[in-house]
Design an enzyme around this catalytic site. Structure first.
Site, short mmCIF file in Angstrom:
data_model
loop_
_atom_site.label_atom_id
_atom_site.label_comp_id
_atom_site.label_asym_id
_atom_site.label_seq_id
_atom_site.Cartn_x
_atom_site.Cartn_y
_atom_site.Cartn_z
N TRP A 294 0.84 -1.21 0.00
CA TRP A 294 0.00 0.00 0.00
C TRP A 294 0.87 1.25 0.00
O TRP A 294 0.53 2.25 -0.63
CB TRP A 294 -0.91 0.02 1.23
N TRP A 322 -19.39 20.41 0.97
CA TRP A 322 -19.22 20.05 2.37
C TRP A 322 -19.85 21.11 3.26
O TRP A 322 -19.97 22.28 2.88
CB TRP A 322 -17.73 19.89 2.69
N ASN A 360 -4.56 1.78 12.84
CA ASN A 360 -4.97 1.94 11.45
C ASN A 360 -6.47 1.74 11.25
O ASN A 360 -7.11 2.46 10.49
CB ASN A 360 -4.20 0.96 10.56
N TRP A 378 -12.91 16.32 3.79
CA TRP A 378 -11.84 15.41 4.18
C TRP A 378 -10.51 16.13 4.34
O TRP A 378 -9.64 15.68 5.11
CB TRP A 378 -11.71 14.27 3.16
N TRP A 401 -7.12 9.32 3.54
CA TRP A 401 -8.28 10.21 3.68
C TRP A 401 -9.15 10.20 2.44
O TRP A 401 -10.39 10.19 2.53
CB TRP A 401 -7.81 11.62 4.02
#
Length: 496
Positions: A294, A322, A360, A378, A401
């Site tokens: 990752w 948002w 995590n 975000w 995110w």
């Protein structure tokens, strides 16, 4: 072919170790004499909070690196040159002072780092010197794992499959960077033989690592790795439960390069493919290796798509509106301070605030809660994590995110919304993690700690909880918030 230089300068950055260091190895192969430098970069330091724990980690790790260099040379006059200021100015000037024909460093694909390195390279070139960069903090660089059409991957699983197909022992082998080093190390100029600076001397708060049990430097990484390897077979089963000792806790060491990614990936790859290992052992190692892949994936996303720093990876998602204004600001503050009324969310936020670490699984939970329960951009959460996390890395933080907000590289649909209660019941069933960080609800029976507002008045009384006073009511109703989120993202239905 790299020429041979009478004098070379090794510029340490996010690679604070001697073992298996690519730039260090290449410098030792192509130079007769070597100097080592670390720059405390003012363009970074001036933007950090006064109590930033990372500065203490860096200072302790730099001090250990200096000791390791002097030990390797077997001379106290050798060691690490440290300067504070702008690397764009310091590195070319130092190379000129020392007569270094080449500056060796390990690369960094963050946009600010690329701009910095380009400026350093231009200044060096103007004086007939050269900047030589090596790949060190990831296994595969930006263009080494591509699709069949030679374009970058945008979804993790196909990238992972291509990564595993491409990887060979060559890519995972260590650089013998310490082998030729002792005979090459030069004595520092007399003015640079002072002890390494402390965080306080750099203008930061003292003792920010005390009580956090965060070992620093290359020795700290080795200590954590030795502790983790016996637990590796249980990694897949334990990694999602914050009350268990499941993770490796090496992320901050990977961030600052006090451990080699090649060593970790090699250990994981070998264990995952070891025919004599147990099924659990191979699965645990394969899961850990997947987590390391990752990192490479997010690095190549940032390298190929630098727009993700400011905008959504998927441009269509930039149309999402948002919530803003005073009410949204108050909700954001409650989220930051661990006062949402959802104990698992609050425990996670208090963990990051007090330690600079967050499990995590909980990073996904709190990110989903901020974006899809509170309706907040975000980017605000990303910036908060960037300030608080000891292991903050731009590529991974941004990728995580955007994954949570469904604006990034995620094969799952945007209407995946984590339920903070069911996440709590599943991953902290006994409420042990909650009890540690949210002592206000610790006296409740374990099954009631996940949603204390659903407890009976007598249970609350026995636990000494006065909702709205000693512990807040939920700042948002998850079911209502979920419907608002579906409507918010509904504008994207035609594109999904």
């Amino acid at each position: 072919m790299t020429p041979f230089y009478p004098v070379g300068l090794i510029w340490f950055r996010r690679d604070l170790r001697l073992a298996d260091n690519a730039a260090l190895y290449h410098a030792a192969q192509h130079c007769k004499t070597l100097y080592c430098v670390f720059v405390f970069d003012d363009s970074i330091l001036t933007a950090l909070p006064h109590a930033d724990r990372r500065i203490e980690f860096i200072c302790q790790s730099v001090t250990e690196l200096d000791e390791a260099i002097r030990h390797a040379a077997d001379r106290p006059q050798a060691g690490l040159i440290t300067r504070r200021g702008l690397p764009q100015e310091i590195i070319p000037a130092l190379a000129s002072q020392l007569g270094a024909g080449a500056v060796f460093c390990n690369d960094d694909d963050e946009p600010a780092a690329l701009a910095r390195d380009a400026q350093v390279a231009r200044s060096l070139k103007a004086e007939g010197r050269v900047l030589l960069r090596s790949k060190d903090h990831r296994i595969f660089a930006r263009d080494e794992v591509l699709t069949q059409s030679l374009s970058p991957f945008s979804v993790f699983t196909p990238y992972k499959n291509a990564w595993l197909k491409k990887v060979t022992p060559f890519y995972l082998s260590s650089y013998p960077s310490e082998r030729d080093l002792p005979a090459k190390l030069a004595d520092r100029p007399e003015a640079d033989r002072q002890r390494m600076p402390t965080a306080v001397e750099l203008g930061f708060a003292p003792d920010t690592l005390q009580g956090l049990r965060l070992p620093t430097g290359e020795s700290g990484a080795r200590q954590l790795l030795a502790d983790f390897l016996p637990r590796l077979p249980q990694y897949k089963a334990a990694r999602d439960f914050p009350a268990l000792k499941g993770p490796s806790y090496l992320s901050v060491h990977l961030r600052f390069g006090t451990v080699s990614i090649r060593e970790l990936a090699r250990l994981a790859h070998e264990a995952a493919h070891h025919s004599d290992g147990s099924d659990a052992g191979r699965e645990g190692a394969a899961t850990w290796l997947s987590e390391l892949i990752w990192r490479d994936f997010y690095f190549q996303i940032l390298a190929h798509h630098p727009h993700v720093i400011e905008r959504s990876f998927k441009p269509a998602y930039d149309v999402i509106e948002w919530d803003t204004g005073a009410e949204a600001d108050a909700l954001f503050t409650a989220w930051c301070e661990g006062r949402t009324g959802y104990p698992l969310v609050d425990a996670a936020m208090r963990q990051i605030n007090t330690s600079g670490y967050m499990h995590n699984r909980l990073r996904m939970v709190v990110a989903s809660f901020l974006v899809k329960d509170l309706g907040i951009d975000w980017r605000r959460g990303e910036a908060y994590f960037a300030e608080k996390l000891n292991d903050f890395d731009l590529a991974a933080n941004n990728g995580g995110w955007q994954w949570a907000a469904s604006t990034g590289c995620d094969a799952q649909p945007w209407f995946r919304i984590f339920n903070p209660i069911t996440q709590s019941e599943k991953f902290d069933a006994d409420g042990k993690f909650i009890a540690r960080y949210v002592p206000e609800v610790a006296q409740l029976p374990a099954k009631l700690r996940h949603a204390p507002w659903l407890a009976k008045p007598l249970d609350l009384l026995k636990a000494g909880i006065a909702l709205g006073s000693s512990y807040p009511y939920p700042i948002v109703d998850h079911a209502v918030a979920r419907e608002k989120t579906l409507a918010r993202y509904g504008i994207l239905k035609k594109d999904s």
